[in-house]
Scaffold this active site. Structure first.
Site, PDB file in Angstrom:
ATOM      1  CB  ILE A   1      -0.971  -0.016   1.204  1.00  0.00           C
ATOM      2  CG1 ILE A   1      -1.735  -1.348   1.230  1.00  0.00           C
ATOM      3  CG2 ILE A   1      -1.960   1.154   1.113  1.00  0.00           C
ATOM      4  CD1 ILE A   1      -2.565  -1.578   2.465  1.00  0.00           C
TER       5      ILE A   1
ATOM      6  CG  ASP B   1      10.535  -0.281   3.591  1.00  0.00           C
ATOM      7  OD1 ASP B   1       9.382  -0.228   3.139  1.00  0.00           O
ATOM      8  OD2 ASP B   1      11.039  -1.339   4.034  1.00  0.00           O
TER       9      ASP B   1
ATOM     10  CB  THR C   1      -6.272  -3.589  10.537  1.00  0.00           C
ATOM     11  OG1 THR C   1      -6.997  -4.773  10.210  1.00  0.00           O
ATOM     12  CG2 THR C   1      -5.747  -3.759  11.949  1.00  0.00           C
TER      13      THR C   1
ATOM     14  CE1 TYR D   1      -1.643  -6.064  11.281  1.00  0.00           C
ATOM     15  CE2 TYR D   1      -3.817  -6.991  10.846  1.00  0.00           C
ATOM     16  CZ  TYR D   1      -2.841  -6.054  10.577  1.00  0.00           C
ATOM     17  OH  TYR D   1      -3.056  -5.101   9.614  1.00  0.00           O
TER      18      TYR D   1
ATOM     19  CG  ASN E   1     -10.440  -8.333   3.384  1.00  0.00           C
ATOM     20  OD1 ASN E   1     -11.069  -7.969   4.381  1.00  0.00           O
ATOM     21  ND2 ASN E   1      -9.906  -9.521   3.291  1.00  0.00           N
TER      22      ASN E   1
ATOM     23  CG  LEU F   1      -9.933 -15.245  -1.554  1.00  0.00           C
ATOM     24  CD1 LEU F   1      -9.835 -16.766  -1.495  1.00  0.00           C
ATOM     25  CD2 LEU F   1     -11.321 -14.787  -1.105  1.00  0.00           C
TER      26      LEU F   1
ATOM     27  CG  PHE G   1      -8.981 -21.200   4.702  1.00  0.00           C
ATOM     28  CD1 PHE G   1      -8.404 -22.457   4.539  1.00  0.00           C
ATOM     29  CD2 PHE G   1      -8.193 -20.085   4.465  1.00  0.00           C
ATOM     30  CE1 PHE G   1      -7.076 -22.602   4.150  1.00  0.00           C
ATOM     31  CE2 PHE G   1      -6.865 -20.214   4.077  1.00  0.00           C
ATOM     32  CZ  PHE G   1      -6.304 -21.478   3.918  1.00  0.00           C
TER      33      PHE G   1
ATOM     34  NE  ARG H   1     -12.525 -11.600   6.279  1.00  0.00           N
ATOM     35  CZ  ARG H   1     -13.291 -12.457   6.959  1.00  0.00           C
ATOM     36  NH1 ARG H   1     -14.614 -12.407   6.873  1.00  0.00           N
ATOM     37  NH2 ARG H   1     -12.733 -13.353   7.752  1.00  0.00           N
TER      38      ARG H   1
ATOM     39  N   GLY I   1      -9.384 -18.008  13.811  1.00  0.00           N
ATOM     40  CA  GLY I   1      -9.422 -16.555  13.976  1.00  0.00           C
ATOM     41  C   GLY I   1     -10.164 -15.806  12.879  1.00  0.00           C
TER      42      GLY I   1
HETATM   43  N1  UDP Z   1      -9.407 -17.473   2.300  1.00  0.00           N
HETATM   44  C1  UDP Z   1      -9.623 -18.728   1.751  1.00  0.00           C
HETATM   45  N2  UDP Z   1      -8.571 -19.363   1.156  1.00  0.00           N
HETATM   46  C2  UDP Z   1      -7.312 -18.820   1.083  1.00  0.00           C
HETATM   47  C3  UDP Z   1      -7.104 -17.530   1.631  1.00  0.00           C
HETATM   48  C4  UDP Z   1      -8.166 -16.888   2.249  1.00  0.00           C
HETATM   49  O1  UDP Z   1     -10.732 -19.264   1.812  1.00  0.00           O
HETATM   50  O2  UDP Z   1      -6.395 -19.465   0.539  1.00  0.00           O
HETATM   51  C5  UDP Z   1     -10.525 -16.746   2.929  1.00  0.00           C
HETATM   52  C6  UDP Z   1     -10.284 -16.370   4.383  1.00  0.00           C
HETATM   53  O3  UDP Z   1     -10.730 -17.412   5.224  1.00  0.00           O
HETATM   54  C7  UDP Z   1     -11.106 -15.100   4.507  1.00  0.00           C
HETATM   55  C8  UDP Z   1     -11.065 -14.476   3.110  1.00  0.00           C
HETATM   56  O4  UDP Z   1     -10.664 -15.528   2.234  1.00  0.00           O
HETATM   57  O5  UDP Z   1     -12.443 -15.409   4.796  1.00  0.00           O
HETATM   58  C9  UDP Z   1     -10.072 -13.350   2.984  1.00  0.00           C
HETATM   59  O6  UDP Z   1      -8.830 -13.775   3.485  1.00  0.00           O
HETATM   60  P1  UDP Z   1      -7.501 -12.946   3.289  1.00  0.00           P
HETATM   61  O7  UDP Z   1      -6.378 -13.763   3.875  1.00  0.00           O
HETATM   62  O8  UDP Z   1      -7.362 -12.546   1.851  1.00  0.00           O
HETATM   63  O9  UDP Z   1      -7.729 -11.611   4.124  1.00  0.00           O
HETATM   64  P2  UDP Z   1      -8.154 -11.395   5.669  1.00  0.00           P
HETATM   65  O10 UDP Z   1      -9.661 -11.305   5.670  1.00  0.00           O
HETATM   66  O11 UDP Z   1      -7.616 -12.519   6.470  1.00  0.00           O
HETATM   67  O12 UDP Z   1      -7.519 -10.096   6.000  1.00  0.00           O
END
Ligand code: UDP
Length: 329
Positions: free
Chosen positions: A13, A32, A117, A141, A170, A190, A208, A221, A284
């Site tokens: 970002i 940085d 966040t 975090y 996100n 994702l 997931f 999201r 989480g």
């Molecule tokens: N997710 C998923 N498979 C992956 C990565 C993420 O199903 O390989 C899901 C994750 O459980 C969440 C959403 O995608 O519900 C967004 O995840 P990401 O890690 O991109 O961002 P976060 O919401 O954790 O900041």
């Protein structure tokens, strides 16, 4: 023309924000340590290679450059890693932010925009999430970012400096001109992982959890394009420089998208199937996170204008294809 010091300007970002500021005619210096940032993404101003925990070096940088505002991105930002190694999160995100605040006070720098966040909210009962929703983070975090916000608020009361905490939902997508983008190793997010699956770089994408209390059973999201985030940072800095009040704002679109919908959009945009299968829930992960956007809209006269999901994925796809070509050659 104004002057901005960007901590973490070699990251995702931060580099988009450096480009936007420079294109708008401002001067942007990146600070940085390159522990997770990339030297080749610092293209829109000079780089000071240094650690935010080095208060003396930061203070020297501030006294030399005399920025109108600091925009603070430098941080670790993986939920899973923060659970496994909380110490590095409190060290970098909390002690690092404290060091920056001290350096700013010593150098007399008045304005600070910080990356926060939606992870500071945990799993709220009511959607959409407003800035008044209680902040009850579920992982180190989110906790580290909440502590950073609290330090900013206390320093602001004690020393009269000005800050704006921007709570992103996100972050996704890449520079539409393909000049900078998302480069994480390993890549947990994702959309990049869906692109890796479409491109044959991983066998399949894990979904997931398909048993959430959502219409299609997968997590929802609020996906916001990184160009919209960059615009909000510039607007927040200018707001403070014009005497606007300190505080905290959500940055999102107000629209929730499920994991299944991301997979469908990725297949639509790339023209390739996205092999996937169902995996257990990730520890989480809240079921739904969607931002209320009215406050950022009112205070910054800002809203997400580039966050249609097909546009997000097409800009990420363009960057992804360039990156994988470079790795192959
Ligand atoms: N997710 C998923 N498979 C992956 C990565 C993420 O199903 O390989 C899901 C994750 O459980 C969440 C959403 O995608 O519900 C967004 O995840 P990401 O890690 O991109 O961002 P976060 O919401 O954790 O900041």
């Amino acid at each position: 023309m104004s002057r901005f010091l960007i901590t973490g300007g070699a990251g995702y970002i931060g580099s988009h924000t450096a480009k936007l500021l420079s294109r708008a005619g401002h001067e942007a210096v990146t600070y940085d340590n390159l522990s997770r940032g990339h030297r080749d993404l610092v293209r829109w101003g000079p780089l000071i290679e240094g650690d935010i925990r080095d208060t003396t070096l930061m203070c020297e940088a501030l006294r030399w450059f005399k920025p109108d505002a600091v925009i603070h991105f430098a941080a670790f930002a993986y939920v899973g890693e923060s659970v496994a190694q909380p110490g590095i999160y409190y060290d970098n995100n909390v002690a690092g932010s404290l060091s920056l605040l001290r350096a700013m006070m010593m150098a007399g720098t008045q304005n600070l925009v910080v990356s926060s966040t939606c992870a500071t909210y945990g799993q709220p009962k009511n959607m959409p999430i407003t800035e008044e929703t209680p902040q009850e983070p579920l992982n180190p975090y989110g906790q580290s970012k909440l502590m950073m916000e609290q330090m900013c608020s206390d320093f602001s009361s004690a020393h009269g400096f000005h800050y704006m905490a921007l709570r992103y939902f996100n972050a996704c997508g890449c520079d539409p001109e393909g000049e900078t983008g998302e480069r994480h190793d390993p890549e947990p997010h994702l959309i990049p992982r869906a692109l890796m699956a479409a491109n044959g770089e991983i066998d399949r994408l894990d979904i997931f959890g398909a048993d959430y209390q959502t219409p299609d059973g997968t997590c929802i999201r609020d996906y916001i394009h990184v160009s919209d985030l960059a615009t909000a940072h510039m607007a927040a800095a200018l707001h403070l420089m014009n005497g606007g009040a300190s505080g905290a704002l959500n940055l999102g679109t107000g629209r929730g998208i499920s994991v299944r919908e991301i997979i469908e959009a990725t297949a639509r945009v790339t023209g390739k199937p996205v092999p996937h299968h169902f995996a257990p829930r990730r520890a989480g992960d809240p079921a739904i996170l969607v931002a209320a956007t009215a406050k950022a809209n009112a205070i910054l006269d800002w809203k997400a204008r580039h966050s249609g999901i097909d546009y997000i994925i097409s800009t990420a796809w363009k960057w992804h294809q360039n990156e994988s070509r470079q790795i192959r050659s």
